[in-house]
Design an enzyme around this catalytic site. Structure first.
Site, PDB file in Angstrom:
ATOM      1  N   MET E   1     -10.455  12.186   5.098  1.00 33.61           N
ATOM      2  CA  MET E   1      -9.662  13.322   5.555  1.00 33.61           C
ATOM      3  C   MET E   1     -10.583  14.375   6.155  1.00 33.61           C
ATOM      4  O   MET E   1     -10.679  15.484   5.613  1.00 33.61           O
ATOM      5  CB  MET E   1      -8.907  13.931   4.369  1.00 33.61           C
ATOM      6  CG  MET E   1      -8.157  12.928   3.511  1.00 33.61           C
ATOM      7  SD  MET E   1      -6.764  12.284   4.432  1.00 33.61           S
ATOM      8  CE  MET E   1      -6.248  10.941   3.381  1.00 33.61           C
ATOM      9  N   PRO E   2     -11.291  14.050   7.216  1.00 32.26           N
ATOM     10  CA  PRO E   2     -12.305  14.999   7.698  1.00 32.26           C
ATOM     11  C   PRO E   2     -11.675  16.236   8.358  1.00 32.26           C
ATOM     12  O   PRO E   2     -10.581  16.156   8.936  1.00 32.26           O
ATOM     13  CB  PRO E   2     -13.091  14.192   8.737  1.00 32.26           C
ATOM     14  CG  PRO E   2     -12.677  12.764   8.569  1.00 32.26           C
ATOM     15  CD  PRO E   2     -11.308  12.788   7.975  1.00 32.26           C
ATOM     16  N   TYR E   3     -12.401  17.313   8.220  1.00 36.69           N
ATOM     17  CA  TYR E   3     -12.044  18.568   8.867  1.00 36.69           C
ATOM     18  C   TYR E   3     -13.261  19.025   9.662  1.00 36.69           C
ATOM     19  O   TYR E   3     -14.351  19.171   9.101  1.00 36.69           O
ATOM     20  CB  TYR E   3     -11.676  19.608   7.810  1.00 36.69           C
ATOM     21  CG  TYR E   3     -11.550  21.015   8.330  1.00 36.69           C
ATOM     22  CD1 TYR E   3     -10.375  21.465   8.929  1.00 36.69           C
ATOM     23  CD2 TYR E   3     -12.612  21.901   8.250  1.00 36.69           C
ATOM     24  CE1 TYR E   3     -10.260  22.760   9.415  1.00 36.69           C
ATOM     25  CE2 TYR E   3     -12.512  23.209   8.726  1.00 36.69           C
ATOM     26  CZ  TYR E   3     -11.333  23.624   9.307  1.00 36.69           C
ATOM     27  OH  TYR E   3     -11.225  24.903   9.798  1.00 36.69           O
TER      28      TYR E   3
END
Lengths: 69, 69, 69, 69, 69, 69
Positions: E1-3
């Protein structure tokens, strides 16, 4: 003078993968906005899976649930 | 109600130095914008040298290269 | 390669005051950690008073309440 | 696609408490802005008490001073 | 779930260039860490040149000085 | 001394909704970690839909595509 922060879950990302992320983000800013690579800072923040939530639950819980099915 | 984030590479910064950074940033907001010190938050984030990139490479690599020449 | 973010409420801070914040934060990193000024990035983020909360209410509401007493 | 960052001092927050923060923040975005829970990311960052300043001193110093009186 | 957060100076970046940054950062996380594109959030923050400092001065001042020589 | 940042797409969020987010986040920290409301800062950052990406495209493009089907 771009500053890029990449926040990911802490799941055994290697130094080689981090180096690729740094190179890739720096190249991206160079290619799209013509920013000199020397001016781009990239910071990778690895977040414990207990501390990252999505869908109202932590990644720790989500992954345990998913892998047990 | 200022919030100051200081992000630096993790390279043995001492508690005394951190205390100086906190005091200095708080004083700065007080001096320039008349913010009461009690309302200023300062957060210091220390980043592993594998996780900080500049010029397309990590600080780990950059420093190894520099010191070996 | 320090990165400093200063987040303040948007209340008519002048370009001169911003310049002082930039200079002061850069000096602080130089003085305390011996960081070359050319390597320090400072980013000032001004936040609308509707968008900044403390004590469970926005600064807009807080200031209206305070100034009306 | 909300992103919520909760930054707190590192003082023994449990996995259960983190799960409650994640659930609560996700519910809040759902209730107020009708955001689907699956689209909300919550990241909890725990900061060492040496690295968090308020009133010009670190939380480490502040708490030692307070508890010794 | 990269930001991923990309912070750049506000200097007329077009919607097309922003789209390229978003696509490029998403591809990077996919290629290096095998993250599904649908799970990657990219946020671009454009900072006024008065509010971005390097070398102890704002980009506004730096550019005026450079272009006048 | 918690600091909460809520980043959302800029799509006409009202002052009342912002006030609810501020109140809700402050209550959450109070309820779960017993943090005094007066010590919690909440910052809401509204991001232009051109500047927020998911699935490799901006929210502007994504919404145009979705609503046209």
């Amino acid at each position: 003078m771009p500053y890029v922060k990449i926040q990911i879950a802490k799941t055994g990302v290697t130094a080689e993968q981090k180096a690729e992320l740094i190179r890739g983000a720096t190249d991206l800013l160079h290619r799209v906005l013509d920013k000199p690579p020397s001016s781009t800072y990239v910071v990778i923040e690895e977040i414990d899976t207990d501390n990252w939530g999505v869908g109202g639950e932590s990644l720790t819980v989500r992954r345990a649930r998913t892998s047990s099915t």
